[in-house]
Scaffold this active site. Structure first.
Site, PDB file in Angstrom:
ATOM      1  N   GLU A  48      54.057  32.403  33.358  1.00 14.53           N
ATOM      2  CA  GLU A  48      54.129  33.760  33.926  1.00 14.53           C
ATOM      3  C   GLU A  48      54.450  33.746  35.418  1.00 14.53           C
ATOM      4  OE1 GLU A  48      50.401  35.718  33.262  1.00 14.53           O
ATOM      5  OE2 GLU A  48      49.210  33.958  33.719  1.00 14.53           O
ATOM      6  N   ASP A  58      32.377  24.705  24.222  1.00 18.27           N
ATOM      7  CA  ASP A  58      31.000  24.482  23.750  1.00 18.27           C
ATOM      8  C   ASP A  58      30.366  25.755  23.202  1.00 18.27           C
ATOM      9  OD1 ASP A  58      29.840  21.909  26.121  1.00 18.27           O
ATOM     10  OD2 ASP A  58      31.179  21.828  24.378  1.00 18.27           O
ATOM     11  N   ARG A  87      40.504  33.916  26.800  1.00 12.26           N
ATOM     12  CA  ARG A  87      41.333  33.642  27.976  1.00 12.26           C
ATOM     13  C   ARG A  87      40.409  33.422  29.165  1.00 12.26           C
ATOM     14  NH1 ARG A  87      46.270  37.049  30.804  1.00 12.26           N
ATOM     15  NH2 ARG A  87      44.726  38.753  30.974  1.00 12.26           N
ATOM     16  N   ASP A  90      52.788  39.412  35.230  1.00 16.59           N
ATOM     17  CA  ASP A  90      52.704  38.484  36.362  1.00 16.59           C
ATOM     18  C   ASP A  90      54.064  37.878  36.682  1.00 16.59           C
ATOM     19  OD1 ASP A  90      49.440  37.732  35.365  1.00 16.59           O
ATOM     20  OD2 ASP A  90      49.958  38.339  37.410  1.00 16.59           O
TER      21      ASP A  90
HETATM   22  O1  LIG Z   1      51.124  38.729  32.981  1.00 17.04           O
HETATM   23  C1  LIG Z   1      50.936  39.330  31.914  1.00 17.04           C
HETATM   24  O2  LIG Z   1      51.705  40.191  31.408  1.00 17.04           O
HETATM   25  C2  LIG Z   1      49.686  39.017  31.181  1.00 17.04           C
HETATM   26  O3  LIG Z   1      49.189  37.908  31.271  1.00 17.04           O
HETATM   27  C3  LIG Z   1      48.982  40.169  30.516  1.00 17.04           C
HETATM   28  C4  LIG Z   1      48.241  40.878  31.656  1.00 17.04           C
HETATM   29  O4  LIG Z   1      47.100  40.116  31.975  1.00 17.04           O
HETATM   30  C5  LIG Z   1      47.853  42.292  31.308  1.00 17.04           C
HETATM   31  O5  LIG Z   1      49.034  42.974  30.981  1.00 17.04           O
HETATM   32  C6  LIG Z   1      46.906  42.412  30.134  1.00 17.04           C
HETATM   33  O6  LIG Z   1      46.990  43.740  29.651  1.00 17.04           O
END
Ligand SMILES: O=C(O)C(=O)C[C@H](O)[C@@H](O)CO
Length: 256
Positions: free
Chosen positions: A153, A88, A74, A179
């Protein structure tokens, strides 16, 4: 010799299995290797919230390579240059956070692929992706083996979910409840009914469109809903969470 087969992408396409995963954010090749041997189908190296940079993510990709758990990287943002570097170093499956529009999704899809389908710069012969040039047909075969996971999100992402999901070159989506909750005014409450409804709606749209959907959540009700809605890959915890909880529990138990 072609680019390595993307087993994660193939499993999403060729089976109905729910692929169980785990996230590592401690930015440690040793920790990533320990977790990769635990029996998960996939392991996400978190470059968004973990203190990871390209060299450190490359070391973690190498550390987990001997285990069947498929590595997913990620990135902190969907910048074309950063996607190029991630591919890469050998990441085949890359997740991009906070994808909100069709335009963004189309730009990302191009960043993942070599011309003429996309704009990925030619240079993998210098990188781990092609086994440092030893995979002779890498550039000709790599496009089929990359996997773009777009994270939906935010309210705007939910609003544009149909367009994001339908974008050619977006291979899967993952809903981010934390999020999404914050953007919906429920910061810290990802299982608020309005958030759960939005999550279920996005998963349903992906299922209807034939695109795999995933989720990261430690909440049993959220996971149960997501499974019923048709998710294909999930994660429920991280190295940080497990270590912090286990260390606190041990400290408490030693004090009697
Ligand atoms: O928004 C979210 O939920 C995620 O993208 C996961 C978070 O980054 C976090 O909960 C990871 O533990």
């Amino acid at each position: 010799m072609p680019a390595p087969k993307n087993a994660f992408k193939a499993a999403l396409r060729e089976t109905d299995d729910i692929l169980v995963g785990f996230w590592v954010a401690l930015a440690s090749p040793h920790v990533a290797e320990v977790c990769a041997g635990a029996g998960f189908d996939w392991i996400l190296i978190d470059g968004e919230h973990g203190p990871n940079d390209i060299p450190l993510m490359a070391a973690q990709l190498a550390a987990v390579a001997r285990h069947p758990a498929h590595p997913v990287v990620r990135l902190p943002v969907g910048e074309t240059w950063l996607i190029k570097q991630a591919l890469d170093i050998g990441a085949q499956t890359v997740m991009i956070p906070m994808v909100e529009t069709r335009q963004e999704a189309e730009r990302l899809a191009k960043a993942f692929r070599y011309p003429p389908e996309g704009v990925r710069g030619m240079g993998a012969s210098l990188g781990r992706a092609s086994d440092f040039g030893r995979i002779s047909d890498y550039a000709e075969t790599a496009n089929a083996e990359v996997c773009l996971i777009a994270q939906i999100e935010s309210r705007l992402g939910v609003e544009n979910a149909d367009a994001i999901i339908a974008t050619s070159g977006v291979d899967a989506i993952l809903v981010g409840p934390a999020d999404l909750a914050a953007d919906m005014g429920h910061r810290g409450n990802p299982t608020h009914p309005e958030v759960m409804q939005a999550v279920e709606t996005v998963i349903g749209k992906a299922v209807a469109a034939g695109k795999p959907a995933g989720i990261m959540s430690g909440d049993p009700a959220m996971l149960s809903m997501a499974r019923k809605a048709g998710i294909r890959f999930l994660a429920s915890s991280t190295d940080v969470s497990l270590l912090a909880a286990a260390a606190a529990n041990l400290a408490a138990s030693m004090r009697g």
